[in-house]
Motif scaffolding. Structure first.
Motif, PDB file in Angstrom:
ATOM      1  N   LEU A 146       0.827  -1.204   0.000  1.00 36.23           N
ATOM      2  CA  LEU A 146       0.000   0.000   0.000  1.00 36.23           C
ATOM      3  C   LEU A 146       0.864   1.259   0.000  1.00 36.23           C
ATOM      4  O   LEU A 146       0.505   2.266  -0.622  1.00 36.23           O
ATOM      5  N   THR A 147       1.995   1.198   0.684  1.00 36.69           N
ATOM      6  CA  THR A 147       2.922   2.331   0.642  1.00 36.69           C
ATOM      7  C   THR A 147       3.461   2.528  -0.771  1.00 36.69           C
ATOM      8  O   THR A 147       3.589   3.660  -1.253  1.00 36.69           O
ATOM      9  N   GLY A 148       3.766   1.421  -1.443  1.00 32.83           N
ATOM     10  CA  GLY A 148       4.232   1.512  -2.827  1.00 32.83           C
ATOM     11  C   GLY A 148       3.177   2.083  -3.749  1.00 32.83           C
ATOM     12  O   GLY A 148       3.478   2.902  -4.633  1.00 32.83           O
ATOM     13  N   LEU A 149       1.917   1.682  -3.559  1.00 34.29           N
ATOM     14  CA  LEU A 149       0.827   2.212  -4.378  1.00 34.29           C
ATOM     15  C   LEU A 149       0.651   3.707  -4.145  1.00 34.29           C
ATOM     16  O   LEU A 149       0.438   4.486  -5.092  1.00 34.29           O
ATOM     17  N   GLN A 150       0.757   4.119  -2.903  1.00 38.27           N
ATOM     18  CA  GLN A 150       0.644   5.543  -2.581  1.00 38.27           C
ATOM     19  C   GLN A 150       1.789   6.333  -3.210  1.00 38.27           C
ATOM     20  O   GLN A 150       1.588   7.444  -3.724  1.00 38.27           O
ATOM     21  N   GLU A 151       2.970   5.759  -3.207  1.00 32.56           N
ATOM     22  CA  GLU A 151       4.133   6.439  -3.791  1.00 32.56           C
ATOM     23  C   GLU A 151       3.984   6.593  -5.303  1.00 32.56           C
ATOM     24  O   GLU A 151       4.373   7.615  -5.880  1.00 32.56           O
ATOM     25  N   ILE A 152       3.387   5.588  -5.952  1.00 33.13           N
ATOM     26  CA  ILE A 152       3.230   5.634  -7.410  1.00 33.13           C
ATOM     27  C   ILE A 152       2.342   6.801  -7.829  1.00 33.13           C
ATOM     28  O   ILE A 152       2.681   7.564  -8.738  1.00 33.13           O
ATOM     29  N   ILE A 153       1.187   6.946  -7.181  1.00 34.55           N
ATOM     30  CA  ILE A 153       0.255   7.996  -7.608  1.00 34.55           C
ATOM     31  C   ILE A 153       0.707   9.384  -7.159  1.00 34.55           C
ATOM     32  O   ILE A 153       0.080  10.381  -7.524  1.00 34.55           O
ATOM     33  N   LYS A 154       1.794   9.454  -6.381  1.00 33.21           N
ATOM     34  CA  LYS A 154       2.350  10.752  -5.999  1.00 33.21           C
ATOM     35  C   LYS A 154       3.547  11.150  -6.857  1.00 33.21           C
ATOM     36  O   LYS A 154       4.067  12.258  -6.704  1.00 33.21           O
ATOM     37  N   TYR A 174      -8.858   9.423  -7.037  1.00 34.98           N
ATOM     38  CA  TYR A 174      -9.399  10.087  -5.849  1.00 34.98           C
ATOM     39  C   TYR A 174      -9.686   9.071  -4.737  1.00 34.98           C
ATOM     40  O   TYR A 174      -9.391   9.328  -3.558  1.00 34.98           O
ATOM     41  N   ASP A 175     -10.264   7.928  -5.100  1.00 36.15           N
ATOM     42  CA  ASP A 175     -10.536   6.897  -4.094  1.00 36.15           C
ATOM     43  C   ASP A 175      -9.247   6.427  -3.429  1.00 36.15           C
ATOM     44  O   ASP A 175      -9.189   6.249  -2.202  1.00 36.15           O
ATOM     45  N   LEU A 176      -8.220   6.217  -4.238  1.00 35.90           N
ATOM     46  CA  LEU A 176      -6.944   5.773  -3.669  1.00 35.90           C
ATOM     47  C   LEU A 176      -6.360   6.836  -2.750  1.00 35.90           C
ATOM     48  O   LEU A 176      -5.861   6.528  -1.658  1.00 35.90           O
ATOM     49  N   GLU A 177      -6.413   8.086  -3.189  1.00 38.78           N
ATOM     50  CA  GLU A 177      -5.875   9.165  -2.357  1.00 38.78           C
ATOM     51  C   GLU A 177      -6.675   9.334  -1.068  1.00 38.78           C
ATOM     52  O   GLU A 177      -6.121   9.733  -0.035  1.00 38.78           O
ATOM     53  N   ALA A 178      -7.966   9.023  -1.121  1.00 39.55           N
ATOM     54  CA  ALA A 178      -8.810   9.197   0.056  1.00 39.55           C
ATOM     55  C   ALA A 178      -8.626   8.076   1.075  1.00 39.55           C
ATOM     56  O   ALA A 178      -8.663   8.327   2.290  1.00 39.55           O
ATOM     57  N   PHE A 179      -8.417   6.842   0.601  1.00 36.38           N
ATOM     58  CA  PHE A 179      -8.426   5.699   1.519  1.00 36.38           C
ATOM     59  C   PHE A 179      -7.039   5.151   1.845  1.00 36.38           C
ATOM     60  O   PHE A 179      -6.886   4.482   2.871  1.00 36.38           O
ATOM     61  N   LEU A 180      -6.050   5.394   1.008  1.00 44.27           N
ATOM     62  CA  LEU A 180      -4.722   4.852   1.301  1.00 44.27           C
ATOM     63  C   LEU A 180      -4.129   5.404   2.598  1.00 44.27           C
ATOM     64  O   LEU A 180      -3.623   4.626   3.426  1.00 44.27           O
ATOM     65  N   PRO A 181      -4.151   6.717   2.831  1.00 42.19           N
ATOM     66  CA  PRO A 181      -3.553   7.217   4.076  1.00 42.19           C
ATOM     67  C   PRO A 181      -4.214   6.640   5.329  1.00 42.19           C
ATOM     68  O   PRO A 181      -3.520   6.248   6.277  1.00 42.19           O
ATOM     69  N   ALA A 183      -5.901   3.821   5.592  1.00 42.30           N
ATOM     70  CA  ALA A 183      -5.623   2.389   5.702  1.00 42.30           C
ATOM     71  C   ALA A 183      -4.215   2.152   6.237  1.00 42.30           C
ATOM     72  O   ALA A 183      -4.003   1.294   7.108  1.00 42.30           O
ATOM     73  N   LEU A 184      -3.255   2.894   5.731  1.00 40.70           N
ATOM     74  CA  LEU A 184      -1.883   2.745   6.221  1.00 40.70           C
ATOM     75  C   LEU A 184      -1.781   3.156   7.689  1.00 40.70           C
ATOM     76  O   LEU A 184      -1.088   2.503   8.481  1.00 40.70           O
ATOM     77  N   GLU A 185      -2.469   4.217   8.043  1.00 40.45           N
ATOM     78  CA  GLU A 185      -2.464   4.638   9.443  1.00 40.45           C
ATOM     79  C   GLU A 185      -3.059   3.555  10.338  1.00 40.45           C
ATOM     80  O   GLU A 185      -2.546   3.269  11.434  1.00 40.45           O
ATOM     81  N   ALA A 186      -4.145   2.920   9.860  1.00 41.83           N
ATOM     82  CA  ALA A 186      -4.781   1.865  10.646  1.00 41.83           C
ATOM     83  C   ALA A 186      -3.859   0.668  10.812  1.00 41.83           C
ATOM     84  O   ALA A 186      -3.753   0.088  11.904  1.00 41.83           O
ATOM     85  N   LEU A 187      -3.180   0.280   9.751  1.00 34.08           N
ATOM     86  CA  LEU A 187      -2.269  -0.867   9.831  1.00 34.08           C
ATOM     87  C   LEU A 187      -1.095  -0.576  10.759  1.00 34.08           C
ATOM     88  O   LEU A 187      -0.693  -1.427  11.569  1.00 34.08           O
ATOM     89  N   GLN A 188      -0.532   0.609  10.636  1.00 36.21           N
ATOM     90  CA  GLN A 188       0.608   0.964  11.480  1.00 36.21           C
ATOM     91  C   GLN A 188       0.193   1.070  12.949  1.00 36.21           C
ATOM     92  O   GLN A 188       0.941   0.674  13.852  1.00 36.21           O
ATOM     93  N   LYS A 189      -1.013   1.584  13.180  1.00 38.08           N
ATOM     94  CA  LYS A 189      -1.505   1.678  14.555  1.00 38.08           C
ATOM     95  C   LYS A 189      -1.724   0.288  15.140  1.00 38.08           C
ATOM     96  O   LYS A 189      -1.411   0.034  16.308  1.00 38.08           O
ATOM     97  N   HIS A 190      -2.238  -0.613  14.323  1.00 33.40           N
ATOM     98  CA  HIS A 190      -2.455  -1.971  14.815  1.00 33.40           C
ATOM     99  C   HIS A 190      -1.131  -2.645  15.170  1.00 33.40           C
ATOM    100  O   HIS A 190      -1.051  -3.382  16.159  1.00 33.40           O
ATOM    101  N   ARG A 191      -0.114  -2.400  14.400  1.00 30.86           N
ATOM    102  CA  ARG A 191       1.184  -3.005  14.708  1.00 30.86           C
ATOM    103  C   ARG A 191       1.717  -2.486  16.038  1.00 30.86           C
ATOM    104  O   ARG A 191       2.378  -3.223  16.785  1.00 30.86           O
TER     105      ARG A 191
END
Length: 248
Positions: A146-154, A174-181, A183-191
């Protein structure tokens, strides 16, 4: 040179036609029945079949006229296409930079995401909440993708071509830009929670509240992310075909 030769051939044909028809008609000897003279045969042929000859000449003239018009239209169309290509060259180069190699990178990530085919039932036999184990597995495998996908569209070359994409493509972005941050925040918080809390200890109320929020957020976000990434890849492929771009 080619046009000059064509003009010479046409002029020669006109001279031949005039010599073969007009001159015999004007100066040829007509028939004189009183003395038994049938006259000039070629003059008689032209005189008797002048309507047929005129019709054939008209058809031939029409054929060459249509042919010339068709050639002129073809040349104009080629010039028009060349001008269009020249005018579209900056946009095409911009789109080419956006598609290559970003499209292949997105496809690669999509392949990896589709490979993670597991649901909560996969963890039903494990001790503790299945949601906990599911989210732990996801956080281990998806953060990098997901970090790689976010980097690609940036990437700058991708952002520069946004104005060339159609509405569906920009909506997928737009959907990717809206949900990727989120989702990544949720995964990192869970870790972080994974290392600090035990999901099987009931007194961790704060953890329970955060875990429910994280799980729900990721469940919804992941649906939009996977659909958005697949849609984006498909639409970028169509854009490549529209701009005649080779995907590399």
């Amino acid at each position: 040179m080619r046009g000059s030769n064509g003009y010479r051939v046409a002029l020669a044909c006109v001279v031949i036609v005039v010599a073969a028809t007009v001159l015999p008609a004007l100066f040829g000897r007509g028939p004189q029945p009183d003395i038994g003279d049938l006259g000039d045969p070629w003059r008689n042929f032209v005189f008797n079949y002048q309507t047929l000859i005129t019709g054939i000449a008209a058809v031939v003239a029409a054929f060459f006229t249509i042919r010339q018009i068709s050639e002129t239209d073809s040349r104009q169309e080629r010039r028009h296409n060349e001008l269009v290509k020249l005018q579209m060259r900056p946009d095409r180069l911009c789109m080419e930079r956006a598609i290559n190699p970003q499209l292949e990178h997105i496809r690669y990530i999509n392949t990896k995401l589709r490979a993670y085919d597991f649901g909560l039932e996969s963890f039903a036999e494990m001790k503790g909440a299945p949601e906990w184990h599911w989210l732990t597995k996801v956080s281990q495998d998806w953060i990098e993708d997901l970090t790689g996908l976010q980097e690609i569209i940036k990437r700058p070359q991708f952002r520069d071509a946004l104005y060339l994409f159609d509405g569906r493509t920009t909506h997928a972005i737009y959907d990717l830009e809206a949900f990727l941050p989120s989702a990544l925040e949720a995964l990192q918080k869970h870790r972080r929670f994974e290392s600090d809390f035990d999901p099987n200890i009931s007194e961790h109320e704060e953890y329970d509240q955060n875990f429910t929020s994280i799980f729900e957020k990721l469940s919804v976000g992941f649906v939009f992310i996977t659909l958005g990434a697949v849609t984006l890849a498909d639409l970028m492929r169509l854009a490549a075909a529209e701009y005649d771009i080779e995907i590399r």
